[in-house]
Design a protein around this motif. Sequence first.
Motif, mmCIF file in Angstrom:
data_model
loop_
_atom_site.group_PDB
_atom_site.id
_atom_site.type_symbol
_atom_site.label_atom_id
_atom_site.label_comp_id
_atom_site.label_asym_id
_atom_site.label_seq_id
_atom_site.Cartn_x
_atom_site.Cartn_y
_atom_site.Cartn_z
ATOM 1 N N UNK A 263 7.631 15.741 45.034
ATOM 2 C CA UNK A 263 8.063 14.645 45.898
ATOM 3 C C UNK A 263 7.765 14.984 47.355
ATOM 4 N N UNK A 264 7.587 13.979 48.200
ATOM 5 C CA UNK A 264 7.346 14.236 49.629
ATOM 6 C C UNK A 264 8.448 15.114 50.222
ATOM 7 N N UNK A 265 8.053 16.076 51.034
ATOM 8 C CA UNK A 265 9.001 17.032 51.607
ATOM 9 C C UNK A 265 10.037 16.373 52.506
ATOM 10 N N UNK A 266 9.680 15.242 53.123
ATOM 11 C CA UNK A 266 10.594 14.626 54.081
ATOM 12 C C UNK A 266 11.524 13.599 53.457
ATOM 13 N N UNK B 292 11.303 4.036 54.696
ATOM 14 C CA UNK B 292 9.985 4.387 54.166
ATOM 15 C C UNK B 292 10.129 4.673 52.669
ATOM 16 N N UNK B 293 9.477 3.872 51.845
ATOM 17 C CA UNK B 293 9.552 4.027 50.392
ATOM 18 C C UNK B 293 8.198 4.512 49.882
ATOM 19 N N UNK B 294 8.220 5.580 49.086
ATOM 20 C CA UNK B 294 6.981 6.141 48.532
ATOM 21 C C UNK B 294 7.120 6.280 47.029
ATOM 22 N N UNK B 295 6.131 5.770 46.283
ATOM 23 C CA UNK B 295 6.057 6.056 44.853
ATOM 24 C C UNK B 295 5.047 7.178 44.652
ATOM 25 N N UNK B 296 5.257 7.995 43.620
ATOM 26 C CA UNK B 296 4.351 9.121 43.390
ATOM 27 C C UNK B 296 4.414 9.550 41.935
ATOM 28 N N UNK B 297 3.455 10.373 41.530
ATOM 29 C CA UNK B 297 3.438 10.940 40.190
ATOM 30 C C UNK B 297 3.592 12.443 40.240
#
Length: 225
Positions: free
Chosen positions: A16-19, A5-10
């Motif tokens: 960042x996602x906790x998991x 599972x790849x997530x981009x974020x600002x």
Amino acid sequence: MQVIHVTSFGYSYGAAPDDAHLVADLRDHFLNPAPHLPTYLAFPDTRVREHVLATPGINALIEALAAAASALLTGPGEKDVVLAVGCSGGEHRAPTVAHELTERMRGRGHTVDLTHRDLDHDTDQDQEDDEEIDIDSPIEMPEGAVDFVLPVRRRSTEDSAQARARLEVLAQAWVGGFTGPQLAQALRDREGLTRPRAWIMGELRRLEEGGQLTCDDYGYWHPAT
């Protein structure tokens, strides 16, 4: 079947996602491309992707993330792997790197899920009640209001060569870092008039391309070391 599972974020919109098992923070090591691109451009525009992928070190980082994901998949836990890639606004660097990482991992036979958490964070809000406004529709003015005309803003007519020389001296002497608007104010002529913003930014980019200035993640310009 294990999934990556790849997530981009600002980071401007949250941590960042906790998991996430692995987080790549691009802010300090890869310059923000936003000051060097038209303000309306964001991923997946080709110009944004090409600009980010041409950044020195980015491809090596993507390969390192791919190797790390593969290593985590081979662990005895046999659990899904969660990778997060962050930058300031989540519109340029992070989604480009996350997308490229996803494509490479899929090409190697892995099942990959991709999410861009903050990519649409700054999109314009829908008009209330989806009201359609025609260009010829009358504009209702509050009672007592008067119409007005915006004044034309006078700009400095100082010779460009002289202004450029002053700009170069200021840019090199301003060791604490400065923004474009701050530099524009410092360049005011004897009448207190400033140069156009487009001219200021064009000169800053020229000095950056010449190796004399760098722009950090927060839009501050510094003399190159």
